[in-house]
Scaffold this motif. Structure first.
Motif, PDB file in Angstrom:
ATOM      1  N   GLY A   1      47.489  20.032 -21.258  1.00 19.37           N
ATOM      2  CA  GLY A   1      46.633  18.828 -20.777  1.00 19.37           C
ATOM      3  C   GLY A   1      47.518  17.770 -20.696  1.00 19.37           C
ATOM      4  O   GLY A   1      48.821  17.256 -20.902  1.00 19.37           O
ATOM      5  N   ALA A   2      46.749  16.439 -20.059  1.00 16.10           N
ATOM      6  CA  ALA A   2      47.191  15.163 -19.896  1.00 16.10           C
ATOM      7  C   ALA A   2      46.433  14.257 -20.804  1.00 16.10           C
ATOM      8  O   ALA A   2      46.491  13.085 -20.593  1.00 16.10           O
ATOM      9  N   SER A   3      45.704  14.647 -21.527  1.00 14.20           N
ATOM     10  CA  SER A   3      44.784  13.813 -22.594  1.00 14.20           C
ATOM     11  C   SER A   3      45.868  13.076 -23.447  1.00 14.20           C
ATOM     12  O   SER A   3      47.044  13.180 -23.651  1.00 14.20           O
ATOM     13  N   GLU A   4      45.362  11.720 -24.118  1.00 12.91           N
ATOM     14  CA  GLU A   4      46.207  11.087 -25.106  1.00 12.91           C
ATOM     15  C   GLU A   4      46.589  11.855 -26.215  1.00 12.91           C
ATOM     16  O   GLU A   4      47.720  11.884 -26.772  1.00 12.91           O
ATOM     17  N   VAL A   5      45.667  12.801 -26.634  1.00 12.38           N
ATOM     18  CA  VAL A   5      45.878  13.571 -27.600  1.00 12.38           C
ATOM     19  C   VAL A   5      46.941  14.617 -27.291  1.00 12.38           C
ATOM     20  O   VAL A   5      47.900  14.785 -28.131  1.00 12.38           O
ATOM     21  N   ASP A   6      47.290  15.063 -26.273  1.00 10.60           N
ATOM     22  CA  ASP A   6      48.205  15.985 -25.747  1.00 10.60           C
ATOM     23  C   ASP A   6      49.481  15.279 -25.651  1.00 10.60           C
ATOM     24  O   ASP A   6      50.626  15.711 -26.069  1.00 10.60           O
TER      25      ASP A   6
ATOM     26  N   MET B   1      35.560  16.067 -24.605  1.00 10.21           N
ATOM     27  CA  MET B   1      35.972  15.142 -25.409  1.00 10.21           C
ATOM     28  C   MET B   1      34.958  14.228 -26.262  1.00 10.21           C
ATOM     29  O   MET B   1      33.911  13.944 -25.848  1.00 10.21           O
ATOM     30  N   ALA B   2      35.465  13.564 -27.267  1.00  9.14           N
ATOM     31  CA  ALA B   2      34.477  13.045 -28.228  1.00  9.14           C
ATOM     32  C   ALA B   2      33.918  11.951 -27.688  1.00  9.14           C
ATOM     33  O   ALA B   2      34.627  11.103 -27.032  1.00  9.14           O
TER      34      ALA B   2
ATOM     35  N   PHE C   1      54.993  21.613 -40.045  1.00 11.27           N
ATOM     36  CA  PHE C   1      54.205  21.759 -38.939  1.00 11.27           C
ATOM     37  C   PHE C   1      52.836  21.545 -39.201  1.00 11.27           C
ATOM     38  O   PHE C   1      52.116  20.559 -38.375  1.00 11.27           O
ATOM     39  N   THR C   2      52.211  21.841 -40.289  1.00 11.53           N
ATOM     40  CA  THR C   2      50.884  21.521 -40.899  1.00 11.53           C
ATOM     41  C   THR C   2      50.668  20.292 -41.146  1.00 11.53           C
ATOM     42  O   THR C   2      49.663  19.588 -40.766  1.00 11.53           O
ATOM     43  N   LYS C   3      51.598  19.779 -41.911  1.00  9.13           N
ATOM     44  CA  LYS C   3      51.664  18.312 -42.211  1.00  9.13           C
ATOM     45  C   LYS C   3      51.651  17.123 -41.042  1.00  9.13           C
ATOM     46  O   LYS C   3      50.748  16.371 -40.727  1.00  9.13           O
ATOM     47  N   LYS C   4      52.445  17.526 -39.908  1.00 17.21           N
ATOM     48  CA  LYS C   4      52.419  16.765 -38.813  1.00 17.21           C
ATOM     49  C   LYS C   4      51.140  16.793 -38.033  1.00 17.21           C
ATOM     50  O   LYS C   4      50.555  15.927 -37.511  1.00 17.21           O
ATOM     51  N   LEU C   5      50.922  18.225 -37.914  1.00 20.65           N
ATOM     52  CA  LEU C   5      49.576  18.366 -36.984  1.00 20.65           C
ATOM     53  C   LEU C   5      48.444  17.798 -37.693  1.00 20.65           C
ATOM     54  O   LEU C   5      47.538  17.068 -36.658  1.00 20.65           O
ATOM     55  N   SER C   6      48.103  17.765 -39.050  1.00 23.35           N
ATOM     56  CA  SER C   6      47.223  17.218 -39.726  1.00 23.35           C
ATOM     57  C   SER C   6      47.061  15.694 -39.518  1.00 23.35           C
ATOM     58  O   SER C   6      45.987  15.008 -39.699  1.00 23.35           O
ATOM     59  N   ALA C   7      48.155  15.094 -39.091  1.00 24.29           N
ATOM     60  CA  ALA C   7      48.191  13.492 -39.118  1.00 24.29           C
ATOM     61  C   ALA C   7      47.683  13.235 -37.728  1.00 24.29           C
ATOM     62  O   ALA C   7      47.494  12.005 -37.250  1.00 24.29           O
ATOM     63  N   LEU C   8      47.623  14.260 -36.661  1.00 32.59           N
ATOM     64  CA  LEU C   8      47.228  13.889 -35.359  1.00 32.59           C
ATOM     65  C   LEU C   8      45.751  14.159 -35.141  1.00 32.59           C
ATOM     66  O   LEU C   8      45.202  14.916 -35.868  1.00 32.59           O
ATOM     67  N   PRO C   9      45.325  13.289 -34.119  1.00 32.07           N
ATOM     68  CA  PRO C   9      43.679  13.539 -33.799  1.00 32.07           C
ATOM     69  C   PRO C   9      43.577  14.737 -33.210  1.00 32.07           C
ATOM     70  O   PRO C   9      44.180  15.291 -32.607  1.00 32.07           O
ATOM     71  N   LEU C  10      42.101  15.215 -33.563  1.00 34.42           N
ATOM     72  CA  LEU C  10      41.426  16.286 -32.868  1.00 34.42           C
ATOM     73  C   LEU C  10      41.092  15.944 -31.334  1.00 34.42           C
ATOM     74  O   LEU C  10      40.780  14.595 -31.271  1.00 34.42           O
ATOM     75  N   LEU C  11      41.236  16.780 -30.389  1.00 35.03           N
ATOM     76  CA  LEU C  11      40.700  16.424 -29.074  1.00 35.03           C
ATOM     77  C   LEU C  11      39.314  16.256 -28.744  1.00 35.03           C
ATOM     78  O   LEU C  11      38.507  15.537 -28.155  1.00 35.03           O
ATOM     79  N   PHE C  12      38.585  17.078 -29.507  1.00 36.90           N
ATOM     80  CA  PHE C  12      37.085  17.158 -29.642  1.00 36.90           C
ATOM     81  C   PHE C  12      36.663  17.562 -31.086  1.00 36.90           C
ATOM     82  O   PHE C  12      37.333  18.165 -31.804  1.00 36.90           O
TER      83      PHE C  12
ATOM     84  N   TYR D   1      39.637  11.850 -31.577  1.00 35.71           N
ATOM     85  CA  TYR D   1      40.001  10.983 -30.632  1.00 35.71           C
ATOM     86  C   TYR D   1      38.826  10.763 -29.595  1.00 35.71           C
ATOM     87  O   TYR D   1      38.349  11.530 -29.088  1.00 35.71           O
ATOM     88  N   SER D   2      38.321   9.529 -29.372  1.00 32.50           N
ATOM     89  CA  SER D   2      37.096   9.535 -28.808  1.00 32.50           C
ATOM     90  C   SER D   2      37.446   8.978 -27.287  1.00 32.50           C
ATOM     91  O   SER D   2      38.546   8.480 -27.216  1.00 32.50           O
ATOM     92  N   GLU D   3      36.512   8.808 -26.448  1.00 32.73           N
ATOM     93  CA  GLU D   3      37.101   8.409 -25.141  1.00 32.73           C
ATOM     94  C   GLU D   3      37.485   6.918 -24.952  1.00 32.73           C
ATOM     95  O   GLU D   3      38.223   6.552 -24.205  1.00 32.73           O
ATOM     96  N   ASP D   4      36.782   6.260 -25.928  1.00 34.59           N
ATOM     97  CA  ASP D   4      37.209   4.917 -25.857  1.00 34.59           C
ATOM     98  C   ASP D   4      38.655   4.442 -26.329  1.00 34.59           C
ATOM     99  O   ASP D   4      38.833   3.513 -26.671  1.00 34.59           O
ATOM    100  N   GLY D   5      39.112   5.581 -27.191  1.00 34.44           N
ATOM    101  CA  GLY D   5      40.378   5.389 -27.828  1.00 34.44           C
ATOM    102  C   GLY D   5      40.416   5.224 -29.199  1.00 34.44           C
ATOM    103  O   GLY D   5      41.399   5.088 -29.898  1.00 34.44           O
ATOM    104  N   SER D   6      39.314   5.048 -29.835  1.00 31.93           N
ATOM    105  CA  SER D   6      38.951   4.871 -31.055  1.00 31.93           C
ATOM    106  C   SER D   6      39.255   6.320 -31.694  1.00 31.93           C
ATOM    107  O   SER D   6      38.868   7.329 -31.171  1.00 31.93           O
ATOM    108  N   LEU D   7      39.331   6.289 -33.198  1.00 30.88           N
ATOM    109  CA  LEU D   7      39.153   7.443 -33.987  1.00 30.88           C
ATOM    110  C   LEU D   7      37.970   7.564 -34.651  1.00 30.88           C
ATOM    111  O   LEU D   7      37.536   6.424 -35.384  1.00 30.88           O
TER     112      LEU D   7
END
Length: 86
Positions: free
Chosen positions: A43-48, A85-86, A66-77, A12-18
């Motif tokens: 945290g309060a980031s969009e990823v959090d 943050m990216a 858990f692994t399947k759900k987690l892998s579908a979410l973006p990384l914070l950095f 997840y980048s600062e401008d909201g893009s992946l």
């Protein structure tokens, strides 16, 4: 290699893009807390917020679920970065 679910993970980048990670996540990154994953509770980031919405810490998921759900979410950095943050 060990967690193929993460092969298409994005950052997840600062401008909201992946964006594609600058380097792939490794076991070393996981062990040194530089993988880009976050806990979602501190945290309060969009990823959090996305981690909380996915209810990852509900305790009722199998490890595979858990692994399947987690892998579908973006990384914070980006893996191996300083955690900024990216």
């Amino acid at each position: 290699m060990y967690l193929p679910e993460f092969k298409d993970v994005q950052v997840y980048s600062e401008d909201g893009s992946l964006v594609k990670p600058k380097s792939p996540m490794t076991i070393r990154h996981l062990m040194s807390h530089t993988s880009g994953l976050t806990y979602g509770v501190f945290g309060a980031s969009e990823v959090d917020k996305q981690y909380r919405a996915a209810n990852l810490l509900s305790g009722d998921l199998t490890l595979a679920e858990f692994t399947k759900k987690l892998s579908a979410l973006p990384l914070l950095f980006h893996p191996a970065s300083s955690g900024i943050m990216a």
